[in-house]
Design an enzyme around this catalytic site. Structure first.
Site: not given
Ligand code: SAH
Length: 354
Positions: A94, A107, A114, A118, A121, A223, A340
């Site tokens: 997506e 984006c 992945c 995390c 996510c 984070h 995401c």
């Molecule tokens: N793997 C990379 C790219 C993903 S970027 C990374 O970790 O940076 C997407 C961003 O959105 C990252 O900062 C991720 O931590 C954040 N993200 C993922 N799920 C989220 C959520 N439910 N709410 C807010 N931010 C989120």
């Protein structure tokens, strides 16, 4: 990288396009035509201004990218568009297109799923299915350009953020190839200054990126203000400490002259007290950086919640009081599952329930 036995034209540099044309026994001027057709996102069968014999030869071994927009959703709130793309092997990924005054930002995803795990996510819930090829990353931009130009002829993607599903530095070679491809003057010619790469902090690869001569904006998903909290929500924190990440960021800033952006998703009762803000500020003091605060987009599969508005504001104010440059990320496309992995996942679930 081949997908279902096919090579990707969108994954080739201009010089390599020339070689393909030569191997097909065609005159050199066809290379420019082929590159233009690739830039338009056409698949070999659609390249009508190429001779039929060349189209047929290409179609035997090549696809352009195999990426197409299968479904799209337009936010009634802010015009943000969410795309569900299908890939040549049937996988789904997506993307999100955000419209700003200064142009559209796409984006882009770098993996199907992945493997970083995390806890907040949605992209990582079923692990990583496979890496995307560079040509498939470019294919997302080409598909989005097609969609934009249908609405307004000269419109196209201006900025790219590698913030879709996947960890870009876990698919390093293809991501670097994509960054070089998208920047080619014969290709889409998008400047590195208009590209951001977001990582959860794979330290050795951050050092490697600093050496590539590609001054993209580095975003780091921090984070947390300390390793204890970070380990609760990000498994990668067990491999690399915040101290090592900050050191790698300082190196990146020195090498590229670019500021680093720290992403900080606020998770209720986990990382958003004013003490957490003060601790974060002490880590970043004196650094050429910016903090992007994102109230968590709650994911129904996870029991993690968005903090109250007042908590968010207090956290941001506390950072400002410590003289840290900070903004709250605009929450775009909230009505279309902007976060995401949410869209792909709900699509897969729907299919399973049919
Ligand atoms: N793997 C990379 C790219 C993903 S970027 C990374 O970790 O940076 C997407 C961003 O959105 C990252 O900062 C991720 O931590 C954040 N993200 C993922 N799920 C989220 C959520 N439910 N709410 C807010 N931010 C989120």
């Amino acid at each position: 990288m081949e997908i279902n036995g096919k090579k990707l034209l969108a994954g080739l540099f201009w010089e390599e396009i020339g070689e393909v044309v030569k191997e097909c026994g065609e005159k050199p001027f066809r290379a420019k035509q082929l590159q233009q057709a690739v830039n338009k996102g056409w698949e070999p069968g659609e390249m009508h201004y190429l001779p039929g014999s060349l189209r047929a030869r290409l179609a035997e071994d090549y696809i352009t990218s195999g990426v197409s927009i299968q479904n799209f959703y337009v936010s009634a709130l802010d015009g943000t568009e969410k795309y569900l793309y299908s890939l040549y092997d049937g996988n789904l990924i997506e993307g999100v297109m955000m419209r700003y005054k200064y142009g559209s930002t796409l984006c882009v995803s770098t993996q199907v799923g992945c493997r970083m795990g995390c806890s907040f996510c949605a992209s990582t819930l079923e692990g990583c299915v496979r890496n995307l090829a560079a040509g498939e990353m470019l294919g997302q931009v080409l598909a989005a350009n097609k969609r934009l130009s249908e609405q307004k002829p000269e419109d196209r993607v201006h900025n790219i953020v590698l913030m879709g599903s996947g960890e870009p530095l876990d698919n390093y070679e293809e991501v670097i190839r994509f960054l070089r491809l998208v920047n080619q003057k014969e290709g889409l010619n998008i400047s590195e200054r208009n590209i951001s790469l977001s990582t959860c902090g794979i330290v050795p690869k951050m050092y490697a990126l600093a050496e590539e001569g590609l001054p993209v904006t580095l975003c780091v998903s921090l984070h947390a203000p300390n390793d204890d909290i970070r380990r609760q929500i990000m498994p990668i924190a067990k491999a690399y400490s915040i101290k090592e990440i900050i050191k790698a960021c300082r190196h990146y800033i020195r090498k590229t002259g670019r500021r680093v952006i720290f992403e900080y998703a606020l998770v209720d009762n986990v990382n958003c007290s004013t003490d957490n803000a003060v601790e974060l500020a002490s880590l970043l003091r004196g650094m050429q950086c910016h903090v992007n605060v994102i109230p968590l987009n709650s994911v129904k599969e996870r029991n993690l919640n968005t903090p109250a508005e007042a908590t968010t504001n207090r956290f941001i104010e506390a950072l400002k009081n410590e003289h840290i440059s900070v903004t709250r990320r605009r929450e775009m496309g909230d009505d279309i599952q902007g976060a995401c992995g949410q869209l792909r996942r709900s699509h897969i679930e729907e299919e399973q329930h049919k």
